[in-house]
Design an enzyme around this catalytic site. Structure first.
Site, PDB file in Angstrom:
ATOM      1  CE  LYS A  43      28.658 -48.665 -73.825  1.00  0.00           C
ATOM      2  NZ  LYS A  43      27.886 -47.602 -74.496  1.00  0.00           N
TER       3      LYS A  43
HETATM    4  P1  NAD Z   1      35.556 -39.817 -76.417  1.00  0.00           P
HETATM    5  O1  NAD Z   1      36.522 -40.796 -75.903  1.00  0.00           O
HETATM    6  O2  NAD Z   1      35.613 -39.433 -77.862  1.00  0.00           O
HETATM    7  O3  NAD Z   1      35.638 -38.453 -75.567  1.00  0.00           O
HETATM    8  C1  NAD Z   1      35.541 -38.375 -74.177  1.00  0.00           C
HETATM    9  C2  NAD Z   1      35.958 -36.978 -73.727  1.00  0.00           C
HETATM   10  O4  NAD Z   1      35.700 -36.841 -72.331  1.00  0.00           O
HETATM   11  C3  NAD Z   1      37.436 -36.673 -73.916  1.00  0.00           C
HETATM   12  O5  NAD Z   1      37.562 -35.331 -74.338  1.00  0.00           O
HETATM   13  C4  NAD Z   1      38.004 -36.823 -72.494  1.00  0.00           C
HETATM   14  O6  NAD Z   1      39.175 -36.054 -72.282  1.00  0.00           O
HETATM   15  C5  NAD Z   1      36.844 -36.278 -71.706  1.00  0.00           C
HETATM   16  N1  NAD Z   1      36.818 -36.639 -70.279  1.00  0.00           N
HETATM   17  C6  NAD Z   1      37.042 -37.832 -69.694  1.00  0.00           C
HETATM   18  N2  NAD Z   1      36.921 -37.711 -68.352  1.00  0.00           N
HETATM   19  C7  NAD Z   1      36.607 -36.407 -68.110  1.00  0.00           C
HETATM   20  C8  NAD Z   1      36.345 -35.649 -66.942  1.00  0.00           C
HETATM   21  N3  NAD Z   1      36.367 -36.208 -65.722  1.00  0.00           N
HETATM   22  N4  NAD Z   1      36.062 -34.315 -67.066  1.00  0.00           N
HETATM   23  C9  NAD Z   1      36.035 -33.744 -68.287  1.00  0.00           C
HETATM   24  N5  NAD Z   1      36.253 -34.403 -69.424  1.00  0.00           N
HETATM   25  C10 NAD Z   1      36.547 -35.721 -69.328  1.00  0.00           C
HETATM   26  O7  NAD Z   1      34.103 -40.402 -76.052  1.00  0.00           O
HETATM   27  P2  NAD Z   1      32.700 -40.077 -76.725  1.00  0.00           P
HETATM   28  O8  NAD Z   1      32.420 -41.095 -77.773  1.00  0.00           O
HETATM   29  O9  NAD Z   1      32.608 -38.622 -77.057  1.00  0.00           O
HETATM   30  O10 NAD Z   1      31.704 -40.438 -75.525  1.00  0.00           O
HETATM   31  C11 NAD Z   1      31.369 -39.504 -74.495  1.00  0.00           C
HETATM   32  C12 NAD Z   1      30.097 -40.003 -73.787  1.00  0.00           C
HETATM   33  O11 NAD Z   1      29.029 -40.108 -74.725  1.00  0.00           O
HETATM   34  C13 NAD Z   1      30.215 -41.387 -73.140  1.00  0.00           C
HETATM   35  O12 NAD Z   1      29.394 -41.406 -72.003  1.00  0.00           O
HETATM   36  C14 NAD Z   1      29.609 -42.304 -74.177  1.00  0.00           C
HETATM   37  O13 NAD Z   1      29.097 -43.482 -73.604  1.00  0.00           O
HETATM   38  C15 NAD Z   1      28.493 -41.418 -74.706  1.00  0.00           C
HETATM   39  N6  NAD Z   1      28.007 -41.765 -76.033  1.00  0.00           N
HETATM   40  C16 NAD Z   1      28.826 -41.827 -77.120  1.00  0.00           C
HETATM   41  C17 NAD Z   1      28.295 -42.118 -78.374  1.00  0.00           C
HETATM   42  C18 NAD Z   1      29.144 -42.159 -79.614  1.00  0.00           C
HETATM   43  O14 NAD Z   1      28.580 -42.374 -80.699  1.00  0.00           O
HETATM   44  N7  NAD Z   1      30.442 -41.949 -79.540  1.00  0.00           N
HETATM   45  C19 NAD Z   1      26.929 -42.343 -78.517  1.00  0.00           C
HETATM   46  C20 NAD Z   1      26.121 -42.271 -77.397  1.00  0.00           C
HETATM   47  C21 NAD Z   1      26.668 -41.972 -76.176  1.00  0.00           C
END
Ligand code: NAD
Length: 419
Positions: A109
Site C-alpha cells: 500500500k
Molecule cells: P473514493 O475517494 O472514490 O470515494 C470515497 C467516498 O467516501 C467519497 O464519496 C467520500 O465523500 C466518502 N467518505 C469519506 N469519509 C466519509 C464518511 N466519514 N462518511 C461517509 N462518506 C465518507 O474512494 P474509493 O476508491 O471508492 O474507496 C472507498 C473504499 O473502498 C476505501 O476503503 C478503499 O480502500 C476501498 N477500495 C477501493 C478500491 C478501488 O478500486 N477504488 C478497491 C478496493 C477497495
C-alpha cells in the site's frame, strides 16, 4: 471519529486479526513473527512547486507487507489523514486479500499525506510524478504494482505509469493498474470493486434466504466503489434507499433516483440537499432498517460506538477495515451476516490482476469476458470462505483470514523461508 482513529493503531488492529487466524491454524512462532510484520517500509519527503511558484514539502509512503506468493500489489491513497501506521495495516490487508481470492500477489500500500481536492490538476500531476520517482526503486511489473485507492483514479495511474516509462525509456504499462483503457487499462476496471461487492451481496442474500420481496440497501460513501455498487445493486433489482458521503446522507424509503442524484452530486459536490430525498446525517445512514448495508467510505465506521444500532441483516464491507473487531463481535452476536473486506472489495484487485496479465501479453479481452472471469474467481472464493466458516464454526472474517494466512504460510514453508 478522528479521536478514535488516533488512539487505536490500525496496524495493531490488523495484527490482532492476523493473530486470531494464526491461533485457529496453530501457526508456529517463527512464521507468526514473520507474517505479523511488514517486509519493507519506505517514507519519502519531497518538494512540489505549486501554481503560485511556492514550494511545498509532502510526505509519502510505500509499504510492502509480504511477497512470498508473488509481486506486491496495492493501492495509492491521497488523504490528509494518511499515516505510516495505516499504510502498514492496509498493506497487510492486501496480502490476505490476494491470498483469500487465490491471485498470485503479495500485499502493498502507499500514498501521500495530501488533500487532493485542495490542489489544481497541474499541482496534482507534479506531486504524482515526483512521488512516483521517489518510490520508483520499489515499483515494477515483477516487483510491486500500484493501483487507485481513496483520492486517486485512472488519471493519477496514467501519470504514474508515464513517469516509470520515462525512466525506463519505453512504455511499462504493466507497472500500474487502474489506468485508462487508452494506455493499457482494462475494460471493466472502473466498476470492478463495486461489481464484486454486488456479486457477493447477491450471493449472500441467496444463501441467507432473505424473504424481503425487494431487499433495501444503504450505501455509505458515494465515490468510485460506493456509486458503482449502488448503481449495480439497483440494476440487479434491489432498492437503494440511502447513500452518504463525507458531508452527510440522503434517504428515500421508496428508492433513490440514482442517475438524478449523481447529476446533483456533480453539480453540488455533495449528495445532501437532493430534492427527491430527505437529508440524514452520515451516522443515521448506517443505522437504517435496511436489508443490506454497504460501508464503502473509510476505515473504522462501525465500531463499539454504534454497532448495536446497526439493523441490517447483511453487511457487505466494501471499504477496507470499515468494521472494528469489537463491532464484529456485536454484529455476530445479533445474527447479522458479514462479507468481510478482504472478500467483499476484492473485485478491484482481481480485475487489476487481469489488467496486469493483459498488459504483459499485450492482448486485451472484452468486458463481458472480464466480468465472467471476475464472477468466477470471486464467487469461488466466497463459497470457499463460507464452507470454512460453517465447517470450523468461525465467523466469515476469521474464515477468510484462516484460508488466506494458510496460503501465505504454505508459500513461506515451501520456499524454505521458514520450516
Ligand atoms: P473514493 O475517494 O472514490 O470515494 C470515497 C467516498 O467516501 C467519497 O464519496 C467520500 O465523500 C466518502 N467518505 C469519506 N469519509 C466519509 C464518511 N466519514 N462518511 C461517509 N462518506 C465518507 O474512494 P474509493 O476508491 O471508492 O474507496 C472507498 C473504499 O473502498 C476505501 O476503503 C478503499 O480502500 C476501498 N477500495 C477501493 C478500491 C478501488 O478500486 N477504488 C478497491 C478496493 C477497495
Amino acid at each position: 471519529m478522528a479521536v478514535e482513529l488516533q488512539t487505536k493503531s490500525a496496524f495493531a488492529i490488523a495484527q490482532r486479526r492476523f493473530d486470531s487466524a494464526a491461533d485457529v491454524l496453530g501457526l508456529s512462532d517463527d512464521t507468526r513473527r514473520l507474517l505479523r510484520e511488514v517486509k519493507r517500509e519506505l517514507t519519502v519527503h519531497f518538494p512540489v512547486h505549486h501554481d503560485d511558484r511556492s514550494v511545498h514539502l509532502y510526505t509519502g509512503y510505500r509499504v510492502q507487507h509480504n511477497i512470498n506468493r508473488g509481486p506486491a500489489k496495492g493501492g495509492i491513497r491521497y488523504s490528509p489523514e494518511l499515516t505510516l501506521d495505516l499504510v502498514k495495516a492496509l498493506a497487510m490487508l492486501m496480502t490476505w486479500k490476494c491470498a483469500a481470492v487465490g491471485i498470485p500477489y503479495g500485499g502493498a500500500k502507499g500514498g501521500v499525506v495530501v488533500d487532493p481536492d485542495a490542489l489544481s490538476q497541474s499541482e496534482l500531476e507534479h506531486l504524482t510524478r515526483r512521488f512516483t520517482t521517489e518510490i520508483a526503486l520499489l515499483i515494477g511489473p515483477e516487483k510491486d504494482i500500484p493501483a487507485p485507492d481513496l483520492g486517486t483514479g485512472p488519471q493519477v495511474m496514467a501519470w504514474m505509469m508515464d513517469t516509470i516509462s520515462m525512466h525506463a525509456g519505453h512504455s511499462v504499462t504493466a507497472s500500474v493498474t487502474g489506468k485508462p483503457v487508452d494506455v493499457g487499462g482494462s475494460e471493466g476496471r472502473q466498476d470492478a470493486a463495486g461489481r464484486g461487492v454486488t456479486y457477493l451481496t447477491l450471493e449472500a442474500l441467496k444463501y441467507l434466504h432473505v424473504g424481503d420481496e425487494t431487499p433495501t440497501v444503504a450505501v455509505q460513501g458515494f465515490g468510485k466503489v460506493g456509486s458503482s455498487t449502488a448503481r449495480l445493486l439497483h440494476e440487479a433489482g434491489l432498492r437503494v434507499v440511502a447513500v452518504s458521503d463525507s458531508r452527510g446522507g440522503v434517504y428515500n424509503p421508496r428508492g433513490l433516483d440514482l442517475a438524478a442524484l449523481d447529476e446533483h452530486r456533480k453539480f453540488r459536490g455533495q449528495v445532501s440537499g437532493f430534492k427527491k430525498a430527505d437529508d440524514l446525517s452520515g451516522d443515521e445512514v448506517l443505522e437504517l432498517p435496511v436489508t443490506v448495508l454497504v460501508p464503502a467510505a473509510v476505515e473504522q465506521q462501525i465500531t463499539e460506538r454504534n454497532a448495536d444500532r446497526v439493523k441490517a441483516r447483511l453487511i457487505t464491507e466494501a471499504a477496507n477495515a470499515a468494521v472494528s473487531p469489537e463491532a464484529d463481535a456485536v454484529l455476530h452476536e445479533r445474527g447479522a451476516f458479514l462479507v468481510p473486506d478482504i472478500l467483499a472489495n476484492s473485485g478491484g484487485v482481481i480485475v487489476s490482476y487481469f489488467e496486469w496479465v493483459q498488459d504483459l501479453q499485450a492482448f486485451f479481452w472484452e468486458e463481458e469476458e472480464i466480468n465472467t472471469k471476475l464472477h468466477h474467481v470471486i464467487t469461488r472464493a466466497f463459497y470457499e470462505v463460507l464452507h470454512a466458516s460453517v465447517n470450523k464454526r468461525i465467523d466469515m472474517r476469521t474464515a477468510a483470514y484462516v484460508l488466506a494466512v494458510q496460503r501465505v504460510a504454505n508459500a513461506t514453508t515451501v520456499r524454505g523461508i521458514y520450516p
